[in-house]
Design a protein around this motif. Structure first.
Motif, short mmCIF file in Angstrom:
data_model
loop_
_atom_site.label_atom_id
_atom_site.label_comp_id
_atom_site.label_asym_id
_atom_site.label_seq_id
_atom_site.Cartn_x
_atom_site.Cartn_y
_atom_site.Cartn_z
N THR A 192 0.85 -1.19 0.00
CA THR A 192 0.00 0.00 0.00
C THR A 192 0.89 1.24 0.00
OG1 THR A 192 -0.11 0.33 2.41
CG2 THR A 192 -1.67 -1.26 1.44
N TYR A 193 0.26 2.39 0.12
CA TYR A 193 1.05 3.62 0.18
C TYR A 193 1.79 3.79 1.51
CZ TYR A 193 -3.13 6.02 2.21
OH TYR A 193 -4.20 6.42 2.97
N PHE A 194 1.67 2.80 2.41
CA PHE A 194 2.48 2.81 3.63
C PHE A 194 3.90 2.32 3.34
CE2 PHE A 194 -1.63 3.06 5.79
CZ PHE A 194 -1.35 4.05 6.71
N SER A 195 4.14 1.84 2.12
CA SER A 195 5.51 1.56 1.68
C SER A 195 5.58 1.97 0.22
CB SER A 195 5.95 0.12 1.95
OG SER A 195 5.28 -0.84 1.17
N ASP A 196 5.94 1.09 -0.67
CA ASP A 196 6.13 1.52 -2.06
C ASP A 196 4.95 1.21 -2.98
OD1 ASP A 196 6.57 -1.19 -2.07
OD2 ASP A 196 8.56 -1.08 -2.97
N GLY A 197 3.79 1.00 -2.39
CA GLY A 197 2.58 0.84 -3.19
C GLY A 197 1.96 2.19 -3.51
N LEU A 211 1.23 -1.03 9.25
CA LEU A 211 0.21 0.00 9.45
C LEU A 211 -1.04 -0.18 8.60
CD1 LEU A 211 2.62 3.07 9.61
CD2 LEU A 211 1.51 1.90 11.52
N SER A 212 -0.92 -0.78 7.45
CA SER A 212 -2.06 -0.88 6.55
C SER A 212 -3.12 -1.88 7.02
CB SER A 212 -1.59 -1.27 5.15
OG SER A 212 -0.93 -2.52 5.17
N TYR A 213 -2.72 -2.84 7.82
CA TYR A 213 -3.64 -3.90 8.22
C TYR A 213 -4.87 -3.37 8.96
CZ TYR A 213 -5.53 -8.02 10.54
OH TYR A 213 -6.38 -8.99 11.00
N LYS A 252 11.37 -0.67 14.49
CA LYS A 252 12.04 0.59 14.81
C LYS A 252 13.42 0.65 14.15
CE LYS A 252 13.36 3.47 18.72
NZ LYS A 252 13.42 3.58 20.18
N VAL A 253 14.18 -0.43 14.26
CA VAL A 253 15.51 -0.50 13.65
C VAL A 253 15.41 -0.39 12.13
CG1 VAL A 253 17.47 -2.06 13.21
CG2 VAL A 253 16.59 -1.76 15.54
N GLN A 254 14.44 -1.08 11.54
CA GLN A 254 14.26 -1.04 10.09
C GLN A 254 13.92 0.37 9.61
OE1 GLN A 254 15.76 -4.03 9.40
NE2 GLN A 254 14.30 -4.26 7.75
N GLN A 255 13.05 1.05 10.33
CA GLN A 255 12.66 2.41 9.94
C GLN A 255 13.85 3.37 10.06
OE1 GLN A 255 9.95 3.38 8.41
NE2 GLN A 255 9.09 1.33 8.51
N GLN A 256 14.62 3.22 11.13
CA GLN A 256 15.81 4.07 11.30
C GLN A 256 16.81 3.82 10.18
OE1 GLN A 256 16.88 2.93 15.30
NE2 GLN A 256 15.68 4.58 16.22
N ALA A 257 16.98 2.57 9.79
CA ALA A 257 17.91 2.24 8.70
C ALA A 257 17.42 2.85 7.38
CB ALA A 257 18.05 0.72 8.57
N PHE A 297 15.14 16.00 2.54
CA PHE A 297 14.61 14.76 3.11
C PHE A 297 13.10 14.86 3.31
CE2 PHE A 297 13.33 12.36 6.90
CZ PHE A 297 13.56 11.08 6.44
N GLU A 298 12.64 16.00 3.78
CA GLU A 298 11.20 16.18 4.03
C GLU A 298 10.38 16.01 2.76
OE1 GLU A 298 9.60 16.46 6.98
OE2 GLU A 298 11.58 16.12 7.87
N ASP A 299 10.94 16.39 1.61
CA ASP A 299 10.22 16.21 0.35
C ASP A 299 9.98 14.73 0.05
OD1 ASP A 299 10.14 18.95 0.02
OD2 ASP A 299 11.86 19.01 -1.34
N VAL A 300 10.94 13.90 0.38
CA VAL A 300 10.78 12.45 0.18
C VAL A 300 9.84 11.89 1.24
CG1 VAL A 300 11.96 10.22 0.08
CG2 VAL A 300 13.08 12.27 -0.83
N LYS A 301 10.05 12.29 2.47
CA LYS A 301 9.22 11.79 3.58
C LYS A 301 7.74 12.11 3.35
CE LYS A 301 8.65 12.11 8.55
NZ LYS A 301 8.95 12.88 9.75
N ASN A 302 7.45 13.26 2.78
CA ASN A 302 6.07 13.67 2.56
C ASN A 302 5.36 12.84 1.50
OD1 ASN A 302 6.18 15.62 4.54
ND2 ASN A 302 6.75 17.24 3.12
N MET A 303 6.09 12.03 0.75
CA MET A 303 5.48 11.17 -0.28
C MET A 303 4.91 9.89 0.32
SD MET A 303 8.10 11.32 -3.42
CE MET A 303 8.87 12.84 -3.90
N VAL A 304 5.24 9.62 1.57
CA VAL A 304 4.86 8.36 2.22
C VAL A 304 3.77 8.65 3.25
CG1 VAL A 304 5.74 6.39 3.53
CG2 VAL A 304 7.23 7.59 1.95
N ALA A 305 2.82 7.76 3.37
CA ALA A 305 1.79 7.90 4.40
C ALA A 305 2.44 7.99 5.78
CB ALA A 305 0.82 6.72 4.34
N GLU A 306 1.83 8.71 6.69
CA GLU A 306 2.37 8.92 8.03
C GLU A 306 2.79 7.60 8.67
OE1 GLU A 306 3.78 10.88 11.23
OE2 GLU A 306 2.93 11.88 9.48
N GLY A 307 4.07 7.52 9.06
CA GLY A 307 4.58 6.33 9.72
C GLY A 307 5.02 5.24 8.76
#
Length: 155
Positions: free
Chosen positions: A9-14, A42-44, A94-99, A121-131
């Protein structure tokens, strides 16, 4: 049973929301799906809540795709029915997200240094659903948006 057990989903690369994925699965006549976003679950709950508003049968299986390295090769591991309340699982996420954040910042730094493509970085971060999980498709889209390439596939 007709199903798809590897959906992002849009919570990752969907591209789509969990709710849209449910609708598409129903339209396709699927009986079961698993949302397996990269390094998050998060999508579940969003899909589960949305499914409650529908008067249909669709088996929703909680899943995840964890990115890791094995002998210097990137490996994606699909997991189903994770115990999302376990502290070890929460720590893994948490480790995966930090990486992912660290890797993205390193890529953006190299793009600016070697290619002259400056992306915040914020421009990229804003393309992904919160979290959600930042991935290469988001960086490719940012490169294209910054004029570094003419399209995402080229990036």
């Amino acid at each position: 049973m007709k199903g798809d057990f590897h959906i992002h989903t849009y919570f990752s690369d969907g591209v789509f929301s969990p709710e849209k994925i449910v609708d598409l699965a129903l339209d396709a006549g699927l009986q079961a799906i698993s949302l397996t976003d990269h390094d998050n679950v998060l999508s579940y709950n969003a899909a589960k809540e949305y499914l409650k508003t529908k008067d249909v049968e669709l088996k929703l299986i909680q899943g995840i795709e964890v990115n890791t390295l094995y002998k210097d090769y990137e490996v994606h591991i699909l997991g189903y029915f994770p115990d999302v309340n376990k502290s070890d699982f929460k720590n893994l996420l948490k480790v995966q997200q930090q990486a992912r954040i660290k890797q993205t910042k390193e890529i953006l730094h190299l793009l600016a240094k070697k290619e002259g493509i400056k992306i915040a970085f914020e421009d990229v971060k804003n393309m992904v659903a919160e979290g959600g999980s930042i991935g290469r498709p988001h960086i490719a889209k940012a490169i294209t948006n910054a004029g570094g390439t003419s399209n995402v596939m080229e990036a």
